[in-house]
Design an enzyme around this catalytic site. Structure first.
Site, PDB file in Angstrom:
ATOM      1  N   ASP A   1       0.838  -1.208   0.000  1.00 16.14           N
ATOM      2  CA  ASP A   1       0.000   0.000   0.000  1.00 16.14           C
ATOM      3  C   ASP A   1       0.869   1.253   0.000  1.00 16.14           C
ATOM      4  OD1 ASP A   1       0.850  -0.769   2.531  1.00 16.14           O
ATOM      5  OD2 ASP A   1      -0.959  -0.082   3.563  1.00 16.14           O
TER       6      ASP A   1
ATOM      7  N   ASP B   1       1.025  -7.656 -10.524  1.00 16.93           N
ATOM      8  CA  ASP B   1       0.011  -7.339 -11.536  1.00 16.93           C
ATOM      9  C   ASP B   1      -0.444  -5.892 -11.350  1.00 16.93           C
ATOM     10  OD1 ASP B   1      -1.990  -7.820 -13.538  1.00 16.93           O
ATOM     11  OD2 ASP B   1      -3.465  -8.034 -11.920  1.00 16.93           O
TER      12      ASP B   1
HETATM   13  C1  IPM Z   1      -1.524  -9.131 -16.964  1.00 18.90           C
HETATM   14  C2  IPM Z   1      -3.005  -9.335 -17.088  1.00 18.90           C
HETATM   15  C3  IPM Z   1      -3.347 -10.800 -16.765  1.00 18.90           C
HETATM   16  C4  IPM Z   1      -2.961 -11.065 -15.321  1.00 18.90           C
HETATM   17  C5  IPM Z   1      -4.809 -11.176 -17.049  1.00 18.90           C
HETATM   18  C6  IPM Z   1      -5.156 -10.962 -18.519  1.00 18.90           C
HETATM   19  C7  IPM Z   1      -5.137 -12.577 -16.647  1.00 18.90           C
HETATM   20  O1  IPM Z   1      -3.675  -8.445 -16.260  1.00 18.90           O
HETATM   21  O2  IPM Z   1      -0.762  -9.821 -17.672  1.00 18.90           O
HETATM   22  O3  IPM Z   1      -1.100  -8.294 -16.164  1.00 18.90           O
HETATM   23  O4  IPM Z   1      -3.766 -10.850 -14.410  1.00 18.90           O
HETATM   24  O5  IPM Z   1      -1.851 -11.498 -15.100  1.00 18.90           O
HETATM   25 MG    MG Z   2      -2.411  -7.030 -15.330  1.00 18.50          MG
END
Ligand code: IPM
Ligand code: MG
Length: 370
Positions: free
Chosen positions: A235, A259
């Site tokens: 965070d 992500d």
């Molecule tokens: C990424 C995307 C993917 C993930 C999705 C499309 C499943 O957001 O490559 O960052 O969550 O890893």
């Molecule tokens: Mg992603």
């Protein structure tokens, strides 16, 4: 240069357009390859009930690396409704093919460089140059999820306390996977002259899983006294990255945090039009623009292809064609600095292929200058 075998997986939506743009640049760079097309994506799911058919996995096994465009994915209920009638009632569930490739091929590093190219009007600050190392095989992505709590789980005291209508998702983090992603981050830092690695976690709340990650990170860091090491709660990291992006260099973290943070970092250097990824294992790798298939733009050739072009450059670097990879990055940088053409995200009206040809043009100048 030897002739490579590349699995070519454009997917659907704008995936096909950005792959076409990347090919223009790969060809202009003199990269010698056989591109072997593979089926993947929404149409495969609808027709065959599998978005990543076995024949495509087989193709991956027979190639040096893969290049992936983008694919459409939809919520579970919609996915089942869109299946061909004969595939209904088979209990098929849709799982993201890119996530499956990462796990099945053990592509444990998700490498996401985010660099503010000089002259990009979308830069949040100039000189941002971040690299995110996201663990790519476990964490919140293991797919162990329960819409309601299975009866047998109730025997565990902590589970017995949960509300009856709770859904649960399980997060698994291992010492081994944590160690190897942090190791990859430090090796990258050494190789590329980076000064600092920041390990990002939430160990004050996710004591078990982030505890393992943090412990592994500290152990690995101790073996690299020449590289500064620090840790941050995820965070706070979101806040500090926005406040002082130049204070950070290499960021390493677990799957879901990576992500999220990699989208934040991408936005600081121009957004998804500039976000490229390498999914890298010991012997195989899949490169992709990080963006999705943007169905509403499909077929219009308006999307910024630079993310795909930068991903192509990353692929060449991984294959060992380091000079050509650098030339591609330099050509992208040069095309941005010139100020034209520009796609709509950058405030211009140029199309996908105009941008690709502009980068190719900058490449040819480097060739001629030599
Ligand atoms: C990424 C995307 C993917 C993930 C999705 C499309 C499943 O957001 O490559 O960052 O969550 O890893
Ligand atoms: Mg992603």
């Amino acid at each position: 240069m030897r002739r490579y075998r590349i699995a070519w997986l454009p997917g659907d939506g704008i995936g096909t357009e950005v792959c076409e743009a990347a090919r223009v640049v790969l060809d202009a760079a003199g990269f010698e390859a056989d591109y072997l097309p593979g089926d993947i994506g929404w149409e495969c799911w609808r027709r065959e009930g599998d978005a990543l058919p076995a024949r495509t996995l087989e193709l991956l096994r027979q190639t040096d690396s893969a290049f992936f465009g983008a694919i459409t994915s939809k919520p579970a209920g919609d996915a089942v409704r869109e299946l061909a009638p004969e595939l209904h009632h088979r209990g098929l569930t849709y799982r993201s093919p890119i996530v499956r490739m990462r796990q099945m091929l053990d592509l444990y590093v998700c490498l996401r460089p985010c660099r503010a190219f000089p002259g990009n009007p979308l830069n949040y600050r100039e000189n941002i140059d971040l690299v995110v190392f996201r663990e790519n095989t476990e964490g919140m992505y293991i797919g162990v999820e329960f819409p309601t709590i299975p009866e047998e789980f109730r025997a565990v005291p902590a589970m017995a306390k949960l509300p009856d209508d709770a859904a649960i998702s399980i997060r698994s983090v291992t010492h081994r996977a944590s160690r190897r992603i942090v190791e990859a981050a430090f090796q990258y830092a050494v190789k590329h002259g980076r000064r600092k690695v920041t390990a990002v976690h939430k160990a004050n709340v996710l004591r078990a899983t982030c505890g393992v990650f943090l412990e592994a990170a500290k152990q690995v860091a101790a073996r690299y006294p020449g590289i500064e090491f620090d840790t941050a709660n995820v965070d706070a990291m979101g806040m500090w990255l926005l406040k002082n992006p130049l204070n950070y260099d290499v960021i390493v973290t677990t799957n879901l945090f990576g992500d999220i943070l990699s989208d934040l970092c991408a936005q600081m250097v121009g957004g998804m039009g500039f976000a490229c990824s390498g999914n890298i294992g010991e012997t195989y790798a899949v490169f992709e623009p990080t963006h999705g298939s943007a169905p509403k733009y499909a077929g219009q050739y308006r999307i910024n292809p630079l993310a795909a072009i930068l991903a192509a450059g990353m692929m060449l670097e991984w294959l060992g064609e380091v000079d050509t990879a650098r030339e591609i990055e330099r050509a992208v940088s040069e095309a941005i600095a010139r100020g034209a053409p520009r796609t709509y995200d950058m405030g211009g009206s140029a199309g996908t292929m105009d941008m690709a040809h502009a980068v190719a043009g900058c490449l040819q100048q480097t060739h001629t200058a030599r």
